[in-house]
Motif scaffolding. Structure first.
Motif, PDB file in Angstrom:
ATOM      1  N   ARG A 117       0.857  -1.260   0.023  1.00  0.00           N
ATOM      2  CA  ARG A 117       0.157  -0.093  -0.035  1.00  0.00           C
ATOM      3  C   ARG A 117       0.948   1.264  -0.058  1.00  0.00           C
ATOM      4  N   ARG A 118       0.711   1.876  -0.914  1.00  0.00           N
ATOM      5  CA  ARG A 118       1.567   3.045  -1.093  1.00  0.00           C
ATOM      6  C   ARG A 118       0.891   4.303  -0.176  1.00  0.00           C
ATOM      7  N   PRO A 119       1.749   4.892   0.727  1.00  0.00           N
ATOM      8  CA  PRO A 119       1.456   5.861   1.689  1.00  0.00           C
ATOM      9  C   PRO A 119       0.574   7.103   0.677  1.00  0.00           C
ATOM     10  N   SER A 120      -0.132   7.876   1.500  1.00  0.00           N
ATOM     11  CA  SER A 120      -0.581   9.104   0.975  1.00  0.00           C
ATOM     12  C   SER A 120      -0.138  10.071   1.537  1.00  0.00           C
ATOM     13  N   VAL A 121      -0.070  11.193   0.384  1.00  0.00           N
ATOM     14  CA  VAL A 121       0.590  12.610   0.945  1.00  0.00           C
ATOM     15  C   VAL A 121      -0.443  13.034   2.078  1.00  0.00           C
ATOM     16  N   ASN A 122       0.408  13.586   2.945  1.00  0.00           N
ATOM     17  CA  ASN A 122      -0.042  14.228   4.278  1.00  0.00           C
ATOM     18  C   ASN A 122      -0.566  13.302   5.300  1.00  0.00           C
ATOM     19  N   GLU A 123      -0.185  12.080   5.064  1.00  0.00           N
ATOM     20  CA  GLU A 123      -0.391  10.775   6.086  1.00  0.00           C
ATOM     21  C   GLU A 123       0.725  10.885   7.229  1.00  0.00           C
ATOM     22  N   GLN A 124       0.314  10.899   8.341  1.00  0.00           N
ATOM     23  CA  GLN A 124       1.267  10.776   9.418  1.00  0.00           C
ATOM     24  C   GLN A 124       2.132   9.649   9.575  1.00  0.00           C
ATOM     25  N   CYS A 125       3.235   9.643  10.053  1.00  0.00           N
ATOM     26  CA  CYS A 125       4.398   8.428  10.334  1.00  0.00           C
ATOM     27  C   CYS A 125       5.072   8.727  11.386  1.00  0.00           C
ATOM     28  N   LEU A 126       5.704   7.693  11.730  1.00  0.00           N
ATOM     29  CA  LEU A 126       6.715   7.763  12.800  1.00  0.00           C
ATOM     30  C   LEU A 126       8.114   7.225  12.036  1.00  0.00           C
ATOM     31  N   LEU A 127       9.035   8.257  12.098  1.00  0.00           N
ATOM     32  CA  LEU A 127      10.374   8.189  11.441  1.00  0.00           C
ATOM     33  C   LEU A 127      11.078   7.786  12.531  1.00  0.00           C
ATOM     34  N   MET A 128      11.953   6.484  12.393  1.00  0.00           N
ATOM     35  CA  MET A 128      12.747   5.842  13.188  1.00  0.00           C
ATOM     36  C   MET A 128      13.953   5.843  12.300  1.00  0.00           C
ATOM     37  N   ASN A 129      14.964   6.536  13.090  1.00  0.00           N
ATOM     38  CA  ASN A 129      16.385   6.782  12.635  1.00  0.00           C
ATOM     39  C   ASN A 129      17.336   5.454  12.917  1.00  0.00           C
ATOM     40  N   LEU A 130      17.646   4.806  11.971  1.00  0.00           N
ATOM     41  CA  LEU A 130      18.765   3.696  12.063  1.00  0.00           C
ATOM     42  C   LEU A 130      19.964   4.175  12.239  1.00  0.00           C
ATOM     43  N   GLY A 131      20.269   5.406  11.947  1.00  0.00           N
ATOM     44  CA  GLY A 131      21.551   5.720  11.957  1.00  0.00           C
ATOM     45  C   GLY A 131      21.862   6.404  13.119  1.00  0.00           C
ATOM     46  N   SER A 132      22.708   7.637  13.276  1.00  0.00           N
ATOM     47  CA  SER A 132      23.125   8.407  14.569  1.00  0.00           C
ATOM     48  C   SER A 132      23.106   9.511  14.078  1.00  0.00           C
ATOM     49  N   GLY A 133      23.109  10.576  15.177  1.00  0.00           N
ATOM     50  CA  GLY A 133      23.029  11.802  15.039  1.00  0.00           C
ATOM     51  C   GLY A 133      21.925  12.745  14.214  1.00  0.00           C
ATOM     52  N   ASP A 134      22.350  13.605  13.483  1.00  0.00           N
ATOM     53  CA  ASP A 134      21.386  14.448  12.979  1.00  0.00           C
ATOM     54  C   ASP A 134      20.899  14.025  11.648  1.00  0.00           C
ATOM     55  N   ASN A 135      21.712  13.174  10.929  1.00  0.00           N
ATOM     56  CA  ASN A 135      21.411  12.682   9.656  1.00  0.00           C
ATOM     57  C   ASN A 135      20.044  11.631   9.770  1.00  0.00           C
ATOM     58  N   LEU A 136      19.192  12.070   8.937  1.00  0.00           N
ATOM     59  CA  LEU A 136      17.848  11.218   9.037  1.00  0.00           C
ATOM     60  C   LEU A 136      17.666  10.582   7.756  1.00  0.00           C
ATOM     61  N   ASN A 137      18.900  10.260   6.705  1.00  0.00           N
ATOM     62  CA  ASN A 137      18.880   9.692   5.725  1.00  0.00           C
ATOM     63  C   ASN A 137      18.874   8.194   5.768  1.00  0.00           C
ATOM     64  N   ASN A 138      19.147   7.638   7.060  1.00  0.00           N
ATOM     65  CA  ASN A 138      19.218   6.299   7.330  1.00  0.00           C
ATOM     66  C   ASN A 138      17.724   5.777   8.025  1.00  0.00           C
ATOM     67  N   ALA A 139      16.894   6.723   7.900  1.00  0.00           N
ATOM     68  CA  ALA A 139      15.643   6.324   8.785  1.00  0.00           C
ATOM     69  C   ALA A 139      14.739   5.506   7.920  1.00  0.00           C
ATOM     70  N   VAL A 140      13.606   5.089   8.614  1.00  0.00           N
ATOM     71  CA  VAL A 140      12.690   4.375   7.902  1.00  0.00           C
ATOM     72  C   VAL A 140      11.219   4.797   8.542  1.00  0.00           C
ATOM     73  N   ALA A 141      10.246   4.864   7.580  1.00  0.00           N
ATOM     74  CA  ALA A 141       8.934   5.573   8.016  1.00  0.00           C
ATOM     75  C   ALA A 141       8.020   4.324   8.197  1.00  0.00           C
ATOM     76  N   LEU A 142       7.581   4.537   9.313  1.00  0.00           N
ATOM     77  CA  LEU A 142       6.342   3.597  10.033  1.00  0.00           C
ATOM     78  C   LEU A 142       5.084   4.243   9.818  1.00  0.00           C
ATOM     79  N   MET A 143       4.289   3.756   8.948  1.00  0.00           N
ATOM     80  CA  MET A 143       2.742   4.239   8.260  1.00  0.00           C
ATOM     81  C   MET A 143       1.891   3.795   9.342  1.00  0.00           C
ATOM     82  N   GLY A 144       0.643   4.481   9.037  1.00  0.00           N
ATOM     83  CA  GLY A 144      -0.467   4.098   9.717  1.00  0.00           C
ATOM     84  C   GLY A 144      -0.808   4.732  11.005  1.00  0.00           C
ATOM     85  N   LEU A 145      -0.534   6.006  11.442  1.00  0.00           N
ATOM     86  CA  LEU A 145      -0.780   6.594  12.510  1.00  0.00           C
ATOM     87  C   LEU A 145      -1.999   7.570  12.090  1.00  0.00           C
TER      88      LEU A 145
END
Length: 197
Positions: free
Chosen positions: A73-101
């Motif tokens: 299921r492709r997420p919808s624009v304006n859908e809220q999510c929880l961003l989980m940062n798998l990296g460290s520090g300020d860089n969020l490019n190693n994050a994944v999005a948990l949809m469904g909120l």
């Protein structure tokens, strides 16, 4: 002795500053570990997420299953999510999005404890009642089944029931009006059947 004490205090001060800097870095990293975000763009397998002042681009999103059994299921624009940062520090490019909120933009289709519901939009929905075991499906565009079907129980329809030849109503009309030529001697024909189908 005073010189030795000053060197020791200076070394302790340096260590405290190092620990303070490390603590600040850990605080920044933990602040970015979990963040709320909103989808601003969705592609086949990635999304762009706005979280605070940060725009995180092309990160993967969770789906219900992605193995031998898979779901998409492709997420919808304006859908809220929880961003989980798998990296460290300020860089969020190693994050994944948990949809469904649920959010004010996309609210829960039901909040009753005995209902499980999927609302697909455009009037299509499936509602299962956990208490009585009933399932109500609304498919305004219709439903196609590729395969054999078997039913144990009654079947009712408010519309036509049709097979590859004609509808049941057309069969009734043929049956109810049919005649039996050639059974009685001469040109006479039997009357239409007395028992209607």
């Amino acid at each position: 002795m005073l010189t030795k004490l000053m060197k020791h205090v200076s070394a302790l001060e340096k260590k405290v500053l190092e620990l303070h800097e490390e603590l600040e870095e850990n605080n920044r990293a933990s602040a970015n570990l979990l963040r709320l975000g909103v989808v601003v763009k969705a592609e086949a397998n990635t999304v762009d997420i706005q979280t605070g002042d940060n725009l995180v681009k092309r990160i993967p999103f969770f789906v219900l299953a992605a193995g031998r059994v898979s779901h998409y299921r492709r997420p919808s624009v304006n859908e809220q999510c929880l961003l989980m940062n798998l990296g460290s520090g300020d860089n969020l490019n190693n994050a994944v999005a948990l949809m469904g909120l649920p959010s004010t933009h996309f609210q829960s289709p039901t909040v009753k404890e005995n209902e499980v519901m999927t609302d697909y939009g455009n009037g299509m929905s499936e509602l299962y009642n956990l208490d009585d075991g009933s399932l109500i499906c609304r498919y305004p565009g219709g439903m196609k089944i590729y395969g054999d079907t078997w039913q144990d129980g009654d079947y009712q329809a408010t519309g036509e029931v049709t097979d590859h030849t004609r509808s049941m109503q057309a069969d009734r009309e043929i049956y109810n009006e049919h005649e039996h030529p050639g059974i009685l001697p001469g040109p006479a024909k039997t009357k239409p059947t007395e028992q209607q189908q």
